[in-house]
Design a protein around this motif. Structure first.
Motif, PDB file in Angstrom:
ATOM      1  N   GLU A   1       0.938  -1.111   0.001  1.00  0.00           N
ATOM      2  CA  GLU A   1      -0.020   0.040   0.234  1.00  0.00           C
ATOM      3  C   GLU A   1       0.997   1.302   0.052  1.00  0.00           C
ATOM      4  O   GLU A   1       0.311   2.356   0.117  1.00  0.00           O
ATOM      5  N   VAL A   2       1.950   1.136  -0.065  1.00  0.00           N
ATOM      6  CA  VAL A   2       3.061   2.229   0.141  1.00  0.00           C
ATOM      7  C   VAL A   2       2.722   3.296  -0.929  1.00  0.00           C
ATOM      8  O   VAL A   2       2.726   4.785  -0.739  1.00  0.00           O
ATOM      9  N   ASP A   3       2.686   3.031  -2.372  1.00  0.00           N
ATOM     10  CA  ASP A   3       2.237   3.864  -3.364  1.00  0.00           C
ATOM     11  C   ASP A   3       0.920   4.516  -3.110  1.00  0.00           C
ATOM     12  O   ASP A   3       0.717   5.632  -3.239  1.00  0.00           O
ATOM     13  N   TYR A   4      -0.024   3.472  -2.833  1.00  0.00           N
ATOM     14  CA  TYR A   4      -1.379   4.205  -2.637  1.00  0.00           C
ATOM     15  C   TYR A   4      -1.566   5.189  -1.519  1.00  0.00           C
ATOM     16  O   TYR A   4      -1.789   6.430  -1.904  1.00  0.00           O
ATOM     17  N   TRP A   5      -0.795   5.211  -0.406  1.00  0.00           N
ATOM     18  CA  TRP A   5      -0.896   6.344   0.354  1.00  0.00           C
ATOM     19  C   TRP A   5       0.056   7.395   0.191  1.00  0.00           C
ATOM     20  O   TRP A   5      -0.369   8.313   0.430  1.00  0.00           O
TER      21      TRP A   5
END
Ligand SMILES: [Fe+2]
Length: 243
Positions: free
Chosen positions: A36-40
């Motif tokens: 989820e790093v890119d999402y956040w």
């Protein structure tokens, strides 16, 4: 204050959070998964907020944390309880410490039981009132259930810690405080979780089966209803500790 929740695509039982102050452009991310790093990062950019802190409510045993990577990408502090055995660069907090993101204040509650380093985050919107509005309960208290105490070993001793954390730290809060856990039905970090992701302390105080028991009954009940261990647990814990 804003609050965003996200279900990691590969872990539909988990819930991660981004909360903060849009006015001052500051945010705190909680229990971020590796995928989820890119999402956040993108969401923070869209909202025009800088992620100041990335908190893991404990060193997770059921999924790979994206905390260190998100902190590195955003320049945020990666935050864990002082008892965490983690080699990733991080800042430690202890019971009673406060983190601020603009008008949003997060008070750390040390709530050992699910793990020794488990914390809950008591959140206030200071632009409204100093009183707490909700608590991010990680894997300590779920909607309809509580965290399993056996994963670190010494299950009975940890179950006693969990009972005390629940009753001395969380149950002393007002009924209206909302609880937002880090997982829901389908998680292997507890048994019998509801699929509903949000509740209040008042509702859980009255109707959460585990909170109706005395200490001996609680310990017996949680130890008799343990779900299977998370798949690949040893490797996941090693990854999350940076070993
Ligand atoms: Fe957990």
């Amino acid at each position: 204050m804003f609050l965003e929740t996200h279900i990691p695509p590969n872990e539909p039982a988990s819930i991660s959070y981004l909360l903060g102050c849009a006015g001052q452009g500051k945010a705190i991310a909680v229990d971020v998964h590796a995928d989820e790093v890119d999402y956040w990062c993108q969401l923070a950019d869209q909202k025009g907020v800088r992620i100041e802190y990335v908190v893991d409510t404990h060193v997770h045993a059921d999924h790979r944390s994206g905390g260190p990577a998100l902190a590195q990408q955003t320049g945020a502090h990666y935050v864990l309880h002082e008892s965490s055995q983690c080699r990733h660069p991080h800042e430690t907090v202890q019971d009673g410490d406060r983190l601020k993101a603009g008008n949003v204040q997060v008070q750390v509650l040390h709530t050992p039981g699910h793990t020794a380093d488990s914390i809950c985050l008591l959140v206030s919107d200071l632009s409204r009132v100093d009183e707490p509005w909700f608590v991010l309960t990680g894997h300590t208290l779920f909607v309809g259930s509580v965290g399993r105490p056996d994963l670190p070993g010494q299950a009975e001793r940890m179950a006693v810690h969990l009972y005390r954390s629940l009753h001395e730290k969380l149950m002393s809060l007002p009924d209206y405080v909302e609880i937002l856990p880090g997982a829901r039905a389908g998680s292997v970090c507890g048994a019998g979780l509801s699929g509903k992701p949000v509740s209040t302390l008042g509702f859980e105080r009255r109707f959460n089966p585990a909170l109706q028991l005395d200490q001996a009954g609680f310990v017996r009940q949680v130890l008799e209803n343990l779900p299977p261990e998370p798949e690949g647990m040893a490797e996941i814990v090693q990854y999350n500790r940076g070993e």
